[in-house]
Design an enzyme around this catalytic site. Structure first.
Site, PDB file in Angstrom:
ATOM      1  N   ARG A 125       0.863  -1.188   0.000  1.00 59.26           N
ATOM      2  CA  ARG A 125       0.000   0.000   0.000  1.00 59.26           C
ATOM      3  C   ARG A 125       0.891   1.228   0.000  1.00 59.26           C
ATOM      4  O   ARG A 125       1.728   1.385   0.880  1.00 59.26           O
ATOM      5  CB  ARG A 125      -0.910   0.017   1.223  1.00 59.26           C
ATOM      6  CG  ARG A 125      -2.123   0.959   1.072  1.00 59.26           C
ATOM      7  CD  ARG A 125      -2.887   1.125   2.379  1.00 59.26           C
ATOM      8  NE  ARG A 125      -2.083   1.846   3.324  1.00 59.26           N
ATOM      9  CZ  ARG A 125      -1.941   1.527   4.615  1.00 59.26           C
ATOM     10  NH1 ARG A 125      -2.592   0.507   5.131  1.00 59.26           N
ATOM     11  NH2 ARG A 125      -1.164   2.239   5.399  1.00 59.26           N
ATOM     12  N   GLU A 144       5.001   7.046   2.327  1.00 59.67           N
ATOM     13  CA  GLU A 144       5.811   5.823   2.390  1.00 59.67           C
ATOM     14  C   GLU A 144       5.090   4.740   1.617  1.00 59.67           C
ATOM     15  O   GLU A 144       3.921   4.891   1.242  1.00 59.67           O
ATOM     16  CB  GLU A 144       5.995   5.373   3.849  1.00 59.67           C
ATOM     17  CG  GLU A 144       4.684   4.985   4.512  1.00 59.67           C
ATOM     18  CD  GLU A 144       4.818   3.948   5.622  1.00 59.67           C
ATOM     19  OE1 GLU A 144       5.880   3.339   5.797  1.00 59.67           O
ATOM     20  OE2 GLU A 144       3.807   3.730   6.318  1.00 59.67           O
ATOM     21  N   ASN A 146       4.176   0.611   2.105  1.00 55.47           N
ATOM     22  CA  ASN A 146       4.160  -0.508   3.054  1.00 55.47           C
ATOM     23  C   ASN A 146       4.229  -1.805   2.265  1.00 55.47           C
ATOM     24  O   ASN A 146       3.319  -2.099   1.499  1.00 55.47           O
ATOM     25  CB  ASN A 146       2.862  -0.483   3.865  1.00 55.47           C
ATOM     26  CG  ASN A 146       2.685   0.834   4.590  1.00 55.47           C
ATOM     27  OD1 ASN A 146       3.294   1.057   5.634  1.00 55.47           O
ATOM     28  ND2 ASN A 146       1.889   1.730   4.028  1.00 55.47           N
ATOM     29  N   SER A 151      -2.524  -2.889   5.995  1.00 54.24           N
ATOM     30  CA  SER A 151      -3.811  -3.278   6.574  1.00 54.24           C
ATOM     31  C   SER A 151      -4.958  -2.352   6.175  1.00 54.24           C
ATOM     32  O   SER A 151      -4.768  -1.383   5.450  1.00 54.24           O
ATOM     33  CB  SER A 151      -3.692  -3.356   8.099  1.00 54.24           C
ATOM     34  OG  SER A 151      -3.280  -2.121   8.602  1.00 54.24           O
ATOM     35  N   LYS A 305      12.476   2.872   5.059  1.00 55.00           N
ATOM     36  CA  LYS A 305      12.556   4.314   4.812  1.00 55.00           C
ATOM     37  C   LYS A 305      13.884   4.669   4.135  1.00 55.00           C
ATOM     38  O   LYS A 305      13.948   5.590   3.324  1.00 55.00           O
ATOM     39  CB  LYS A 305      12.426   5.093   6.125  1.00 55.00           C
ATOM     40  CG  LYS A 305      11.260   4.667   7.040  1.00 55.00           C
ATOM     41  CD  LYS A 305       9.925   5.117   6.557  1.00 55.00           C
ATOM     42  CE  LYS A 305       8.789   4.995   7.557  1.00 55.00           C
ATOM     43  NZ  LYS A 305       8.105   3.715   7.669  1.00 55.00           N
ATOM     44  N   LYS A 364      12.906  10.290  10.523  1.00 54.81           N
ATOM     45  CA  LYS A 364      12.306   8.949  10.532  1.00 54.81           C
ATOM     46  C   LYS A 364      13.323   7.843  10.774  1.00 54.81           C
ATOM     47  O   LYS A 364      14.283   7.723  10.017  1.00 54.81           O
ATOM     48  CB  LYS A 364      11.631   8.673   9.182  1.00 54.81           C
ATOM     49  CG  LYS A 364      10.484   9.604   8.853  1.00 54.81           C
ATOM     50  CD  LYS A 364       9.741   9.081   7.636  1.00 54.81           C
ATOM     51  CE  LYS A 364       8.462   9.857   7.405  1.00 54.81           C
ATOM     52  NZ  LYS A 364       7.659   9.254   6.339  1.00 54.81           N
ATOM     53  N   GLU A 368       8.099   0.697  11.383  1.00 53.42           N
ATOM     54  CA  GLU A 368       6.758   0.684  10.806  1.00 53.42           C
ATOM     55  C   GLU A 368       5.742   0.687  11.944  1.00 53.42           C
ATOM     56  O   GLU A 368       6.079   0.356  13.069  1.00 53.42           O
ATOM     57  CB  GLU A 368       6.545  -0.597   9.980  1.00 53.42           C
ATOM     58  CG  GLU A 368       7.538  -0.803   8.862  1.00 53.42           C
ATOM     59  CD  GLU A 368       7.401   0.225   7.759  1.00 53.42           C
ATOM     60  OE1 GLU A 368       6.285   0.695   7.536  1.00 53.42           O
ATOM     61  OE2 GLU A 368       8.426   0.563   7.153  1.00 53.42           O
ATOM     62  N   GLY A 369       4.518   1.020  11.614  1.00 50.66           N
ATOM     63  CA  GLY A 369       3.446   0.864  12.590  1.00 50.66           C
ATOM     64  C   GLY A 369       3.011   2.152  13.260  1.00 50.66           C
ATOM     65  O   GLY A 369       2.104   2.148  14.086  1.00 50.66           O
ATOM     66  N   ARG A 450      -7.500   7.639   5.306  1.00 51.75           N
ATOM     67  CA  ARG A 450      -7.470   7.780   6.766  1.00 51.75           C
ATOM     68  C   ARG A 450      -7.357   9.258   7.095  1.00 51.75           C
ATOM     69  O   ARG A 450      -6.616   9.983   6.426  1.00 51.75           O
ATOM     70  CB  ARG A 450      -6.265   7.043   7.353  1.00 51.75           C
ATOM     71  CG  ARG A 450      -6.358   5.537   7.213  1.00 51.75           C
ATOM     72  CD  ARG A 450      -5.064   4.873   7.636  1.00 51.75           C
ATOM     73  NE  ARG A 450      -3.960   5.273   6.781  1.00 51.75           N
ATOM     74  CZ  ARG A 450      -2.675   5.047   7.050  1.00 51.75           C
ATOM     75  NH1 ARG A 450      -2.334   4.441   8.170  1.00 51.75           N
ATOM     76  NH2 ARG A 450      -1.741   5.432   6.219  1.00 51.75           N
TER      77      ARG A 450
END
Ligand code: ADP
Ligand code: MG
Length: 474
Positions: A125, A144, A146, A151, A305, A364, A368-369, A450
């Site tokens: 994604r 970024e 993923n 998800s 990254k 950064k 992740e997350g 989002r």
């Protein structure tokens, strides 16, 4: 403006009624998370947070993001196959970042032994924000990509019905029909099904690596359900289960509880805290197997990254995608400013710039997350601490994207609906399957919007900051 949804509300009572309807529709549609109540089970669920109204997104940017997705699929895949590029790019990072180093060790080990599978499955994604330019126009800028555990492809397919409902209650039926239908998890399942088919063993199963305490299980189930409808069976296991009961036979075939596994789909294994020594061993076992891995370890590394930053360097895209100048131009157009912090003059200059104008940058680490990036004063402190040590190479610096804020209501279980100033992040899901040198699939399969309040610099839905939304194309 016809799409200033909030102005359609006459009073507080009407808002409360609309929120009740929206929440009940979300629950009925299955926009669900398990609650954090222990022990983790599906006995207690609530709705996943979402916006009351769909947020306006320029159609041109939505189209641009879709159009560049196949390029990103090919780019990620090209990076994953380019051992020397990965090695050079991550050399300084793995000296100081243990997690990336551990992934890289596994990568090296499986390369040495020889990769046991010719089929590669990528489910990713790519995420974007809309930079608000001085002339008032917005530009699509990648945040970024993923490449592991991307998800919300399942839950997001159920939110268009909720927003259509909300607009219909307000007698905006024509507007309601403009909310795009969207089903990423169906496309993700299609990729897994193709990999399963190419593996070529009718009784083999798909192994979904998941955590025991998984609040977002219904999102994962959406993919499992789609596979089952194609008569492909999925088993959910933890890394711990793999280390206890998984094994490879003499042909590197993977077996779990005595059953052959064709595809391993990771919804775990992207953060350091998810790995014990035992779990690292399980990951290595999975990587060595001839099951199709989604992602394989090289593709996970392609999503770091540091790789993202190196891709923005002049000439790199051209080298990775030779003879594809149009793809290169489409990709580059989405890149924000990205800066290496490796030791040396270039890194020194980047640090000096960030210290002079901290509001314009994000620092950064290779994580992740959500919730790991540093901004503003905090970024300055960390940069001051790191600037003379090699540790700085485990970070990258990125230009901060500044979208134009807008208002919407964020709905969360247990909190009253309040209108807040928000910004959105658009994700496009991509799927590709490669068999040897031949692409069997390369497509985009849907989107995710989002939205979060502007006071939070960082964090996604799982981190409790952003909420699910739908683009209202304008
Ligand atoms: P993670 O892998 O943890 O999701 P991201 O790079 O996606 O890391 O960053 C997390 C969040 O931080 C994003 O969802 C976004 O809200 C914010 N963010 C990241 N990069 C930028 C940027 N360059 N400009 C503005 N916000 C950013
Ligand atoms: Mg992110």
């Amino acid at each position: 403006m016809a799409t200033d949804w909030g102005s359609l509300l006459q009073n507080e009572k009407q808002l409360e009624e609309l929120v009740r309807q929206a929440v009940d529709r979300a629950l009925a549609e299955g926009v669900l998370l398990r609650t954090s109540q222990e022990p983790s089970s599906s006995d207690v669920v609530s709705y996943a947070p979402f916006t009351l109204f769909p947020s306006l997104v320029p159609s041109a940017l939505l189209e641009q993001a879709y159009a560049v997705q196949m390029d990103f699929n090919l780019l990620v895949d090209a990076v994953s196959q380019n051992t020397s590029f990965l090695e050079e790019t991550l050399a300084s990072t793995i000296k100081k970042d243990q997690f990336t180093a551990h992934l890289f060790d596994i990568h090296k080990q499986v390369l040495k032994e020889g990769i046991a599978q010719t089929v590669f499955l990528g489910l990713n994604r790519s995420d974007y924000m809309f930079q608000h330019n001085a002339d008032g126009s917005p530009t699509l800028k990648q945040i970024e990509i993923n490449t592991i555990s991307a998800s919300f492809g399942g839950l997001t397919s159920r939110t268009p019905a909720v927003h259509r409902h909300v607009l219909s209650v307000l007698n905006k039926n024509k507007e309601a029909t403009r909310i795009l239908s969207n089903n990423p998890s169906k496309g993700l399942a299609l990729g897994i099904a193709k990999a399963w088919e190419l593996y070529g063993s009718a009784n083999a199963l798909v192994l979904l690596i998941a955590q025991e305490k998984e609040r977002n299980i219904f999102d994962q189930r959406a993919i499992e359900n789609d596979l089952l409808a194609r008569n492909i069976h999925v088993i959910r296991r933890r890394f711990e289960d793999v280390s206890e009961k998984g094994y490879l036979d003499s042909k590197c075939r993977l077996f779990m509880d005595g059953q052959e596994i064709s595809v391993v789909y990771f919804r775990d294994g992207y953060m350091p805290s998810q790995y014990s020594e035992q779990n690292w061993k399980a990951r290595l076992l999975l990587e060595r197997s001839c099951a199709v891995k989604c992602p394989d370890i090289a593709t996970q590394l392609a999503g770091t990254k540091k790789v993202q930053q190196e891709l923005s360097r002049e000439g790199v895209l051209e080298r990775l995608l030779p003879g594809q100048p149009e793809a290169v131009a489409r990709l580059r157009a989405t890149f924000a400013g990205l800066y290496s912090l490796d030791m040396g003059e270039e890194g020194d200059r980047a640090i000096a710039k960030a210290l002079t104008a901290p509001g314009r940058f994000v620092l950064k680490p290779q994580r992740e997350g959500g919730g790991n990036n540093l901004y503003g004063e905090e970024m300055v402190q960390v940069l001051e601490q790191l600037k003379d040590s090699e540790e700085r190479a485990s970070y990258i610096l990125m230009e901060k994207i500044e979208p134009k804020p807008f208002s919407n209501y964020l709905l969360r279980p247990g909190s009253p609906a309040q209108v807040v100033q928000c910004i959105s992040e658009l994700g496009i899901f991509g799927v590709y399957v490669r068999d040897g040198q031949r692409y069997v699939m390369n497509k985009h399969v849907g989107h995710l919007l989002r939205t979060k309040a502007i006071e939070h610099a960082d964090g996604g839905v799982a981190a409790g900051v952003a909420v699910l939304d739908n683009p209202y194309p304008v």
